[in-house]
Motif scaffolding. Structure first.
Motif, PDB file in Angstrom:
ATOM      1  N   ASP A 144       0.827  -1.208   0.000  1.00 17.59           N
ATOM      2  CA  ASP A 144       0.000   0.000   0.000  1.00 17.59           C
ATOM      3  C   ASP A 144       0.863   1.261   0.000  1.00 17.59           C
ATOM      4  O   ASP A 144       1.872   1.348   0.708  1.00 17.59           O
ATOM      5  N   GLN A 149      -5.078   0.525  -0.259  1.00 14.15           N
ATOM      6  CA  GLN A 149      -5.109  -0.771  -0.949  1.00 14.15           C
ATOM      7  C   GLN A 149      -6.101  -0.796  -2.114  1.00 14.15           C
ATOM      8  O   GLN A 149      -6.816  -1.771  -2.338  1.00 14.15           O
ATOM      9  N   TRP A 151      -5.594  -0.888  -5.739  1.00 16.70           N
ATOM     10  CA  TRP A 151      -4.488  -1.046  -6.678  1.00 16.70           C
ATOM     11  C   TRP A 151      -4.695  -0.279  -7.978  1.00 16.70           C
ATOM     12  O   TRP A 151      -3.730   0.129  -8.622  1.00 16.70           O
ATOM     13  N   SER A 154      -3.213   3.151  -7.217  1.00 17.66           N
ATOM     14  CA  SER A 154      -2.099   3.170  -6.271  1.00 17.66           C
ATOM     15  C   SER A 154      -0.854   3.796  -6.887  1.00 17.66           C
ATOM     16  O   SER A 154      -0.448   3.436  -8.002  1.00 17.66           O
ATOM     17  N   PRO A 275      -3.807   0.524   6.649  1.00 20.05           N
ATOM     18  CA  PRO A 275      -3.870  -0.341   5.464  1.00 20.05           C
ATOM     19  C   PRO A 275      -2.802  -1.425   5.544  1.00 20.05           C
ATOM     20  O   PRO A 275      -1.783  -1.272   6.226  1.00 20.05           O
ATOM     21  N   ASP A 280      -7.825  -2.348   2.976  1.00 18.74           N
ATOM     22  CA  ASP A 280      -7.598  -0.955   3.361  1.00 18.74           C
ATOM     23  C   ASP A 280      -7.551  -0.768   4.868  1.00 18.74           C
ATOM     24  O   ASP A 280      -7.175   0.300   5.347  1.00 18.74           O
ATOM     25  N   GLY A 411      -7.651  -7.050  -2.549  1.00 19.47           N
ATOM     26  CA  GLY A 411      -7.932  -5.818  -1.820  1.00 19.47           C
ATOM     27  C   GLY A 411      -9.403  -5.666  -1.501  1.00 19.47           C
ATOM     28  O   GLY A 411      -9.851  -4.560  -1.177  1.00 19.47           O
TER      29      GLY A 411
END
Length: 453
Positions: A144, A149, A151, A154, A275, A280, A411
């Motif tokens: 993370d 979290q 993706w 991210s 996270p 998360d 996630g």
């Protein structure tokens, strides 16, 4: 002699006598009628050195949408646009990873099922990091980047520009997509008179995961905090990862107008950021798959809050609240630490027993996708509209998670429950409650879940 051989009851001997003729027949058929593969489009996903200089172990995706109001990567979800994924290992810059009709998709199972037409298409590369954990396992997961979290947004992950592409399940050919764009770092909101934030590296969690792991908090201060010297009671509000102000505090909004009134009770509101590689947040408890998050919150995060801000550090002045995931967490913290907190307001918590895990009875169901009645097998509903209409079945929900990430690396909600409540698998990832492709339940894992209560 042939009759006597067959009457002997030795099928192996019978087969051995017939095998040469059968083999010759098959060989003749292969020579006479050559087999050709069906024409199918496929995607080749790569990334340039300028975007990421090192080989990538992770997961590649292709997202497909009829609209481009937002990038396709931001349109995926439980009821979002089709996307398809495949794990990659040590994929070098410039090397292509393949997405084709054999890769599972959600909500469309295969590229073969995408109707012919023009679509907005985007490739994505989710980069995993190596975690050499204290329990001896080595796992590859998404680390993370303070985005909670998610993706598909991210920092450091890669995506291609959005392209308008003609897709046809009857056509052949390669569609090359280059994930040349890098998602920038998270823009953390600045501190204000009312809202303050901090983040620090957790010693306990870093030791467990074998690489830096961070905790944080967002704090809403009462009126006149900076001009006074008194201490205040605190409400530790539990919930999903967010960098927003507690209780959606905003200057000029309803809460603000109440918050500044002379008669309004003065208190401090705090939300946590914890996270982890699975989700998360951690559910605020220790577990074999996530590590000592419960200890880290109680021994590191809360003491840091109470060191930085003038909190009345007494049980009567510490309360908890939260809804949904936060409802479960606030209830768990109160039950596990009854002498530390003075009470909790836990709203609509996640399952506190496992007889109804989004429709699945972990103890009685033999399949997580269907309820088996005497003569009927009925799909389990995962999500409904307020009218009662089924929005998503359990199978569809789990396929979405599986396409998002194998080995629980989606996630998403069902995977984190398995990580928190479930046993550790031999490969270092959690042992799943059920097979995400077939729905077949594992009663031994269900028994382990029961033992966590």
């Amino acid at each position: 002699m042939q009759m006597r051989l067959m009457d002997s009851g030795d099928p192996a001997r019978t087969r051995s006598r017939r095998a040469p003729a059968a083999t010759a027949l098959v060989a003749t058929a292969l020579l006479t009628w050559p087999v050709t593969a069906a024409a199918e489009q496929r995607f080749e996903v790569s990334f340039p050195t300028a975007a990421h200089a090192e080989p990538v172990t992770g997961r590649i995706y292709v997202m497909i949408s009829r609209t481009n109001e937002r990038e396709p990567r931001l349109q995926i979800g439980r009821t979002g646009v089709p996307f398809f994924g495949r794990d990659v290992q040590a994929l070098a810059p410039g090397e292509a990873g393949i997405i084709d009709a054999t890769d599972l998709g959600s909500p469309v199972a295969s590229l073969r099922d995408i109707p012919a037409g023009d679509y907005f298409v985007q490739a994505f590369v989710n980069i995993y990091s190596e975690f050499r954990r204290a329990d001896g396992h080595v796992v590859w997961m998404h680390d993370d980047q303070w985005e909670g979290q998610h993706w598909n947004r991210s920092p450091g992950n890669l995506h291609s520009p959005v392209g308008r592409i003609r897709l046809d399940p009857e056509a052949d050919g390669v569609i090359a997509l280059s994930a040349s764009e890098v998602i920038p770092p998270v823009d953390v909101p600045p501190d204000t008179e009312w809202v303050r934030r901090f983040k620090f590296q957790s010693s306990l969690l870093t030791e467990f995961w074998g690489r830096p792991v961070y905790l944080g908090a967002t704090v809403l201060l009462p009126r006149d905090y900076d001009s006074s010297t008194i201490s205040y009671p605190v409400n530790y509000i539990q919930g999903h990862f967010s960098l927003g102000a507690p209780n959606r505090f905003e200057v000029g909004a309803d809460l603000y107008r109440e918050w500044i009134r002379d008669e309004f009770p003065r208190m401090i509101l705090v939300t946590f950021q914890h996270p982890n590689p699975y989700f998360d947040d951690s559910y605020a408890v220790n577990s074999v798959n996530l590590g000592p998050y419960g200890d880290a919150i109680m021994q590191e995060l809360i003491p840091e809050v109470e060191r930085r801000y003038r909190v009345i550090a007494e049980p009567y002045a510490r309360v908890l609240s939260g809804g949904s995931t936060g409802g479960w967490e606030s209830l768990a913290l109160q039950i596990f630490h009854p002498d530390f907190f003075g009470g909790t307001w836990s709203y609509c918590p996640d399952p506190v027993t496992f007889t109804d895990v989004e429709g699945i009875n972990a103890y009685e169901d033999v399949n997580a996708f269907y309820k088996q009645h005497e003569w009927r097998r009925v799909p389990i509903s995962n999500t409904r509209e307020v009218t009662g209409e089924v929005r998503l079945t359990s199978r569809q929900r789990n396929y979405f998670e599986l396409v998002s990430g194998t080995k629980g690396r989606s996630g998403q909600q069902l995977d984190i429950w398995s990580a928190v409540y479930g046993p550790l698998g031999d490969d270092g990832y959690f042992e799943p409650l059920f097979d995400k492709r077939t729905g077949e339940m594992d009663p031994e894992v269900a028994a382990y879940w029961r033992g966590q209560l």
